[in-house]
Structure formats: structure tokens, C-alpha cells
Design a protein around this motif. Structure first.
Motif, short mmCIF file in Angstrom:
data_model
loop_
_atom_site.label_atom_id
_atom_site.label_comp_id
_atom_site.label_asym_id
_atom_site.label_seq_id
_atom_site.Cartn_x
_atom_site.Cartn_y
_atom_site.Cartn_z
N VAL A 286 74.76 51.43 48.08
CA VAL A 286 73.46 51.82 47.51
C VAL A 286 73.27 51.18 46.14
CG1 VAL A 286 72.08 53.74 46.62
CG2 VAL A 286 73.26 53.97 48.80
N GLU A 287 74.32 51.19 45.33
CA GLU A 287 74.23 50.60 43.98
C GLU A 287 73.92 49.11 44.06
OE1 GLU A 287 77.95 51.62 42.22
OE2 GLU A 287 77.39 53.72 41.87
N TRP A 288 74.53 48.42 45.02
CA TRP A 288 74.25 46.99 45.16
C TRP A 288 72.84 46.75 45.68
CZ3 TRP A 288 76.24 43.10 42.83
CH2 TRP A 288 77.57 43.12 42.42
N TYR A 289 72.37 47.63 46.56
CA TYR A 289 70.97 47.51 46.99
C TYR A 289 70.01 47.74 45.83
CZ TYR A 289 71.46 46.71 51.99
OH TYR A 289 71.71 46.14 53.22
N ASP A 290 70.38 48.65 44.94
CA ASP A 290 69.56 48.85 43.74
C ASP A 290 69.44 47.55 42.95
OD1 ASP A 290 69.09 51.50 44.32
OD2 ASP A 290 70.73 52.26 43.06
N GLU A 291 70.57 46.84 42.82
CA GLU A 291 70.56 45.55 42.12
C GLU A 291 69.70 44.54 42.87
OE1 GLU A 291 71.66 44.66 39.28
OE2 GLU A 291 73.00 46.28 38.70
N LEU A 292 69.85 44.50 44.19
CA LEU A 292 69.11 43.55 44.99
C LEU A 292 67.60 43.80 44.90
CD1 LEU A 292 69.22 41.18 46.99
CD2 LEU A 292 69.52 42.85 48.84
N VAL A 293 67.21 45.06 44.95
CA VAL A 293 65.79 45.40 44.82
C VAL A 293 65.28 45.04 43.44
CG1 VAL A 293 64.16 47.33 44.73
CG2 VAL A 293 65.81 47.18 46.61
N ARG A 294 66.12 45.28 42.41
CA ARG A 294 65.73 44.93 41.04
C ARG A 294 65.52 43.42 40.92
NH1 ARG A 294 68.25 42.81 36.87
NH2 ARG A 294 70.31 42.90 37.88
N LEU A 295 66.36 42.65 41.56
CA LEU A 295 66.29 41.20 41.46
C LEU A 295 65.11 40.62 42.24
CD1 LEU A 295 70.07 40.38 41.92
CD2 LEU A 295 68.73 39.78 39.90
N THR A 296 64.80 41.20 43.39
CA THR A 296 63.86 40.57 44.30
C THR A 296 62.59 41.38 44.57
OG1 THR A 296 64.83 41.55 46.30
CG2 THR A 296 65.81 39.50 45.49
N GLY A 297 62.69 42.71 44.50
CA GLY A 297 61.57 43.55 44.89
C GLY A 297 61.27 43.43 46.38
N ASN A 298 62.19 42.85 47.12
CA ASN A 298 61.98 42.56 48.54
C ASN A 298 61.84 43.85 49.34
OD1 ASN A 298 62.57 41.96 51.36
ND2 ASN A 298 63.15 39.93 50.64
N PRO A 299 60.74 44.02 50.11
CA PRO A 299 60.56 45.25 50.88
C PRO A 299 61.61 45.44 51.97
CG PRO A 299 58.84 43.65 51.39
CD PRO A 299 59.56 43.14 50.20
N VAL A 300 62.13 44.34 52.52
CA VAL A 300 63.19 44.46 53.52
C VAL A 300 64.47 45.00 52.87
CG1 VAL A 300 64.64 43.19 55.16
CG2 VAL A 300 62.22 42.63 54.94
N ALA A 301 64.75 44.55 51.64
CA ALA A 301 65.90 45.09 50.91
C ALA A 301 65.71 46.58 50.65
CB ALA A 301 66.09 44.34 49.60
N ARG A 302 64.49 46.99 50.35
CA ARG A 302 64.20 48.41 50.14
C ARG A 302 64.45 49.21 51.42
NH1 ARG A 302 61.39 49.31 45.36
NH2 ARG A 302 60.48 47.44 44.39
N LEU A 303 64.06 48.64 52.55
CA LEU A 303 64.29 49.32 53.82
C LEU A 303 65.77 49.44 54.13
CD1 LEU A 303 62.88 50.58 56.29
CD2 LEU A 303 62.96 48.31 57.37
N ASN A 304 66.52 48.37 53.89
CA ASN A 304 67.97 48.42 54.10
C ASN A 304 68.62 49.42 53.16
OD1 ASN A 304 67.87 46.50 56.13
ND2 ASN A 304 68.18 44.78 54.73
N ARG A 305 68.08 49.53 51.96
CA ARG A 305 68.60 50.52 51.01
C ARG A 305 68.41 51.94 51.56
NH1 ARG A 305 66.62 53.98 47.38
NH2 ARG A 305 67.89 54.47 45.54
#
Length: 382
Positions: A286-305
Motif C-alpha cells: 500500500v505504501e508503494w502504491y501511495d508513492e506510485l499514485v503520487r508520482l503518476t496520478g494514474n487511475p489504474v494505479a489507484r485501482l490497484n491500490r
């Protein structure tokens, strides 16, 4: 028997030599493809002592023949008439510039991927067409249009690494079809790129590919069915690829310039580190997904989170996180179905699995989601 891997490795170098001699990219690439065909015909009986020099000589002659046959290029023939002798000093590694040229932002992602596979990867049009399951004529047109698009771009013009990485990741995600394993080809090309640049995101993408590819043997069953990550036989995972991927990732992370591919690779590494699905460190994921969303704002990353939150904090926390996302997102219904099932609501889950199956992006995924819906419906009828 000709070493095809050698031919493919030499392709960028030979294109670069022709480019420095005055050939435009499209003409150089065509001439090199013709030289590769000639090599396959000649080399088994008469292998050259200098494969690079042989390819340069033959490709240059092919280019001259084409130029002389084209009356619109007569003004160039005076300059091209003297055929230089290839030598070691002229063989410069132009691979990196070819990556940038083939992944130029003016190209569509599909065209950039095809052009990269042809010019940098050394694949034939037929091989690329078979890999993408399209007619050879269709792929030939796509590649021709792409070459025309980049024909006026200087060979030494600086390119964008991020665009190159997106193209390589697109190739990787096409997976395997036909006679060409695109996932393996993408890894080969990314290794090649990593050897030519110290960019941390190139390393991150290579690590990500290796970690995903390591799980490939367990992704489908003997009957061809899709096997979800939690149900995979982890003894089938390639531990050598995992170790290599982790080492590359750690070296990239040590540079302290985090990017999206490094973050994705870190998530993949945490999955690979768990001996069983139950031992997965979902909190860190979850913490890494938080970083990924912060970096990209990617909606698919948000869904995976959302999936990770559901595993770390429970299905209701996952459903609460899902409520803030657009239902039109790909796989939104599949994630909702999974979380509802875990939350003890099989009726809603079965309906959502069926809905997700109707919009699944691939046949194996559609079949898997259909089976999930059928499984729950069978339980409800008992």
C-alpha cells in the motif's frame, strides 16, 4: 545455421553507419533489412570473418541500388557514387539514438513499438505481424507510415527516455504470440538500453520486467486457464530472474531518484519475496502504491491500490477506497466483485463478476471472471 541473435544485435549499428554516410532513416532501415535477408541466405555456406563489415558493405550496396533506381534522387547520386570502405573506426554504437528515433513522440504507441522491434530489435515485418496477430501487409503499412513520420528527424537529435520506456513496456505487456516472444524481446531490448545509459528508470523498468517475467510459468494452468497471483504455484517462479530483478532494483533505488517503474518494481519485488500469498506484506505494498499514485496520478494505479488496501485493512476498507474511483475504469467491476465476495456478499459479487467478464480485455481473463461468477451462482443455488 545463422545466428539470428547476432544479426539482430548488429542491426542498429549498421543502420547508424548508413545514416552517417547520408542515407535517411527509412532508406537505411530498408537496406539493412535486405542485407539481413542476404546474410541468412549466404552465411551458412560462407560465414564472414567480419559480420559487421559484411552487413555494412551489403547494406550500403543495397541502398545505392535503390537510390540509383529512384530517378527523384538523381541529385544525390553524385555524392553517393563513391562507395567508402567500411572499417572499425566507422562502426559507432548508434543504438541509443535509434531508440529515441523509433519512440518519437510524433508516433502512435503501436507504431513506435513496431518500428522499435524492426529497427532496434532486428525483427522482420512478418515476425512482428505474427506477434501482433495482424496481416503482414497491415504491419508493413504501419511501419512504412512510421518511417515516413520520422524521416525528417535528425539522427543525432536528443530523445526522451520516458517515451522509450513507455514503448518498451507496451511491447512487454503484449506478452507472447506467434513465433516471437514479445515479453522476452522487450527484456532483451531493455537490457540493451540499460547497458547504454545509467538512467535509474531504465533500471527500474528492467527490474519490473524481470520480476513479472519470473512468474510467467505459473500464470496459466496446464489447461491454459489464467491462474490468479494468490493461487499460483510459487515453486514454478524463476528465482534467478527474481534475484537479478531485486539486485537491479536496489541499485536503482540507492540513487534516490524514484520514478514510476522503480515503484512498480518494488511492488513486484514484495510479491516475489512472499513464500505464500498469506505472507505478502500488503502494508508495504500500500505504501508503494501511495508513492506510485503520487508520482503518476494514474487511475489504474489507484485501482490497484484499492486491492492492496482491501488486503491490508480488510474488504470494507477496500470498498471505501473504491467508492472514490470512476466505475468506468477497466477492471473496476472485477475489483468490486472480489471485495464484495471477501466481505460476505456473494450475490453482489456474482453479478459484478459477470459484468466484469463482459468487458474483459482478453479471452483468458474473460473466462476466468465467468468461472468466478458461475462458482458463486452455483453456491447460491445450493
Amino acid at each position: 545455421m545463422v545466428d539470428e541473435s547476432l544479426l539482430r544485435a548488429l542491426t542498429p549499428t549498421v543502420i547508424g553507419v548508413l545514416g552517417r554516410r547520408g542515407a535517411d532513416f527509412a532508406a537505411a532501415e530498408d537496406a539493412v533489412q535486405d542485407a539481413l535477408v542476404e546474410a541468412v541466405r549466404v552465411w551458412p555456406d560462407d560465414p564472414p570473418r567480419d559480420p559487421t563489415g559484411w552487413l555494412v558493405t551489403v547494406a550500403w550496396r543495397k541502398f545505392l541500388d535503390a537510390a540509383r533506381a529512384d530517378t527523384s534522387r538523381k541529385h544525390r547520386e553524385v555524392r553517393l557514387e563513391v562507395e567508402p570502405t567500411p572499417g572499425p573506426a566507422e562502426v559507432v554504437d548508434d543504438t541509443l539514438q535509434l531508440y529515441f528515433l523509433c519512440a518519437h513522440p510524433s508516433l502512435t504507441p503501436a507504431s513506435a513499438a513496431a518500428l522499435t522491434l524492426r529497427a532496434v530489435g532486428g525483427l522482420t515485418t512478418r515476425q512482428i505481424a505474427q506477434a501482433y496477430l495482424v496481416p503482414e501487409a497491415t504491419m508493413a503499412q504501419r511501419i512504412s507510415r512510421a518511417k515516413r513520420t520520422v524521416s525528417g528527424i535528425r539522427f543525432d537529435q536528443r530523445g526522451d527516455v520516458a517515451t522509450v520506456l513507455r514503448v518498451l513496456y507496451l511491447v512487454f505487456n503484449e506478452g507472447y504470440s506467434g513465433d516471437v516472444d514479445l515479453a522476452a524481446e522487450a527484456i532483451r531490448l531493455t537490457r540493451q538500453l540499460a547497458a547504454r545509459t545509467s538512467h535509474e528508470e531504465v533500471a527500474g523498468l528492467l527490474a519490473l520486467m524481470l520480476l513479472h517475467h519470473a512468474r510467467r510459468p505459473a500464470r496459466t494452468g496446464a489447461d491454459g486457464r489464467l491462474v490468479p497471483l494468490a493461487e499460483q504455484d510459487r515453486s514454478l517462479w524463476n528465482t534467478h530472474l527474481i534475484a537479478e530483478g531485486v539486485d537491479i532494483l536496489q541499485a536503482a533505488l540507492a540513487r534516490d531518484r524514484l520514478g514510476e517503474y522503480q515503484a512498480q518494481a518494488a511492488i513486484a519485488a514484495l510479491h516475489a519475496d512472499a513464500r505464500t500469498a498469506a505472507e505478502t506484506d500488503w502494508v508495504q505494498i500500500v505504501e508503494w502504491y501511495d508513492e506510485l499514485v503520487r508520482l503518476t496520478g494514474n487511475p489504474v494505479a489507484r485501482l490497484n491500490r484499492v486491492v492492496a488496501v482491501g488486503e491490508a485493512d480488510g474488504p470494507r476498507a477496500g470498498l471505501a477506497a473504491l467508492a472514490g474511483l470512476d466505475p468506468a475504469l477497466p477492471r473496476h467491476a472485477a475489483v468490486a466483485a472480489y471485495l464484495h465476495e471477501r466481505d460476505g456478499d456473494p450475490v453482489t459479487a456474482a453479478r459484478l463478476y459477470a459484468e466484469a467478464a463482459r468487458s474483459a480485455p482478453s479471452v483468458p481473463e474473460r473466462d476466468h471472471l465467468t468461472r468466478q461468477a458461475a462458482r458463486l451462482n452455483a453456491k447460491l443455488r445450493r
